[in-house]
Design an enzyme around this catalytic site. Structure first.
Site, PDB file in Angstrom:
ATOM      1  N   LYS A  53       0.847  -1.209   0.000  1.00  0.00           N
ATOM      2  CA  LYS A  53       0.000   0.000   0.000  1.00  0.00           C
ATOM      3  C   LYS A  53       0.881   1.257   0.000  1.00  0.00           C
ATOM      4  O   LYS A  53       0.629   2.211  -0.735  1.00  0.00           O
ATOM      5  CB  LYS A  53      -0.936  -0.019   1.204  1.00  0.00           C
ATOM      6  CG  LYS A  53      -2.061  -1.031   1.043  1.00  0.00           C
ATOM      7  CD  LYS A  53      -2.828  -1.302   2.340  1.00  0.00           C
ATOM      8  CE  LYS A  53      -3.806  -2.454   2.113  1.00  0.00           C
ATOM      9  NZ  LYS A  53      -4.509  -2.878   3.326  1.00  0.00           N
ATOM     10  N   GLN A  97      -5.045  -1.884   9.488  1.00  0.00           N
ATOM     11  CA  GLN A  97      -4.842  -3.173   8.818  1.00  0.00           C
ATOM     12  C   GLN A  97      -5.452  -4.304   9.644  1.00  0.00           C
ATOM     13  O   GLN A  97      -5.165  -4.432  10.827  1.00  0.00           O
ATOM     14  CB  GLN A  97      -3.338  -3.410   8.599  1.00  0.00           C
ATOM     15  CG  GLN A  97      -3.014  -4.680   7.844  1.00  0.00           C
ATOM     16  CD  GLN A  97      -3.500  -4.646   6.393  1.00  0.00           C
ATOM     17  OE1 GLN A  97      -3.416  -3.623   5.716  1.00  0.00           O
ATOM     18  NE2 GLN A  97      -4.026  -5.760   5.916  1.00  0.00           N
ATOM     19  N   ASP A 120     -11.166   2.684   3.866  1.00  0.00           N
ATOM     20  CA  ASP A 120     -11.534   1.282   3.637  1.00  0.00           C
ATOM     21  C   ASP A 120     -13.056   1.126   3.528  1.00  0.00           C
ATOM     22  O   ASP A 120     -13.539   0.077   3.096  1.00  0.00           O
ATOM     23  CB  ASP A 120     -11.021   0.396   4.792  1.00  0.00           C
ATOM     24  CG  ASP A 120      -9.788  -0.417   4.391  1.00  0.00           C
ATOM     25  OD1 ASP A 120      -9.517  -0.529   3.172  1.00  0.00           O
ATOM     26  OD2 ASP A 120      -9.106  -0.927   5.292  1.00  0.00           O
TER      27      ASP A 120
END
Ligand code: NAD
Length: 306
Positions: A53, A97, A120
């Site tokens: 990422k 994460q 997200d």
């Protein structure tokens, strides 16, 4: 093979190029998007994802940073870090994460992220907005899949779509997006009766179950578009030989790494009947990070009313 291969890597490259252009436009207004990623613990797969990422951000000109908390970090420490990032006006996107090491409850911490920076798309506010069909941060994998279907000319309006899997990160948002695009959507899961018969109704079948080669020819209507989200490490040489007969590259991977990545679809068999199909790897995978980059730039714009 009959099926057209849907090239997720090519679509992901196009999305990245578009994002790089948007970053350039923002720079002209003095805005430089910034993503902050929180990694708790030292799960090797999570480390790889986080590094990927950061690298992808760099490539399109997005600033990014990683906050690495030890596996034994307490909930208070994690909550304080999220609060600090929420309070920093220079931060556009915050990503926690998953999965978190036990006993931390991922859901509880995702809920702490400012919805305006929830790139997200997992915060309940964004989930609710998505289901109402209002602008929201959409989870990256399903958002990328819709773009892949659009760019590949797969019609959604009026199509019968079946989503296999009901997770918060793939199945549920995927179904919401297909519904918003006027498909007639059915969701399947581990307790669905006669799964193959339900899947066979689909013009568009999205498989996100995390079970290698679960979807066989018995699940696929001839001519259907089959999107394989699954990423499964398979180390069983006999299974690999059955799924990819004569594929020396797969056998080579198995010998070298000890595993090969297999999707949720029996690719070789299904490609003979489907109209279009995504491969694993190279199908859905590359779209996920591209979606994250897009959401980060979108967050930077929206927060400034641009
Ligand atoms: P999950 O484990 O959270 O959910 C799996 C879902 O599949 C559940 O709803 C379960 O009911 C259903 N399921 C499991 N076995 C089934 C069966 N035998 N029959 C019918 N339904 C069944 O998984 P997830 O997080 O949604 O991920 C699914 C897969 O997609 C995994 O392989 C994951 O690695 C992969 N994934 C890939 C990407 C990507 O970028 N390519 C992103 C996210 C997830």
């Amino acid at each position: 093979m009959n099926a057209r291969i849907l090239d997720g890597a090519a679509v992901a490259a196009a999305i990245r190029e578009r994002v790089a252009g948007q970053v350039h436009e923002l720079a002209a207004r003095g805005v430089s998007p910034r993503l902050e990623v929180i990694l708790v613990g030292d799960d090797p797969a999570s480390r790889v994802y986080v590094a990927a990422k950061g690298k992808a951000c760099l490539q399109v000109g997005i600033r990014s940073g990683t906050h690495n908390l030890p596996a034994g970090a307490g909930g208070d420490e994690l909550a304080a870090l999220i609060a600090a990032l929420n309070a920093d006006p220079d931060v556009d996107g915050i990503l926690l994460q998953m999965p978190l090491p036990k006993p931390l409850d991922g859901r509880a911490f995702l809920d702490l992220i400012d919805p305006a920076r929830d790139v997200d798309g997992f915060h309940p506010t964004n989930v609710g907005l998505l289901h109402q069909g209002r602008p929201a941060f959409v989870p990256c994998t399903p958002a990328g899949i819709v773009e892949l279907l659009d760019r590949s000319g797969v019609a959604l309006t009026g199509a019968r779509a079946v989503v296999l899997g009901r997770s918060e990160i793939v199945g549920k948002p995927m179904a919401a997006l297909l519904l918003a695009r006027h498909a007639t959507v059915t969701m399947c899961h581990s307790r669905t009766a006669d799964l193959a018969a339900v899947c066979r109704e689909a013009d568009v079948l999205v498989a996100a179950a995390g079970k290698p080669a679960l979807v066989t020819v018995a699940h696929v209507k001839p001519g259907a578009a089959v999107i394989d989200v699954g990423v499964n490490r398979v180390d069983d040489a006999a299974l690999v030989a059955r799924l990819y007969p004569g594929d020396a590259e797969r056998q080579g991977q198995l010998a070298k790494r000890g595993y090969t990545l297999v999707g949720d679809v029996d690719f070789t068999a299904v490609a003979a009947v489907a109209g279009a199909i995504t491969p694993v790897p190279g199908g859905v995978g590359p779209l996920t990070i591209a979606g994250l980059l897009q959401n980060t730039v979108t967050a930077a714009r929206r927060r400034r009313g641009l």
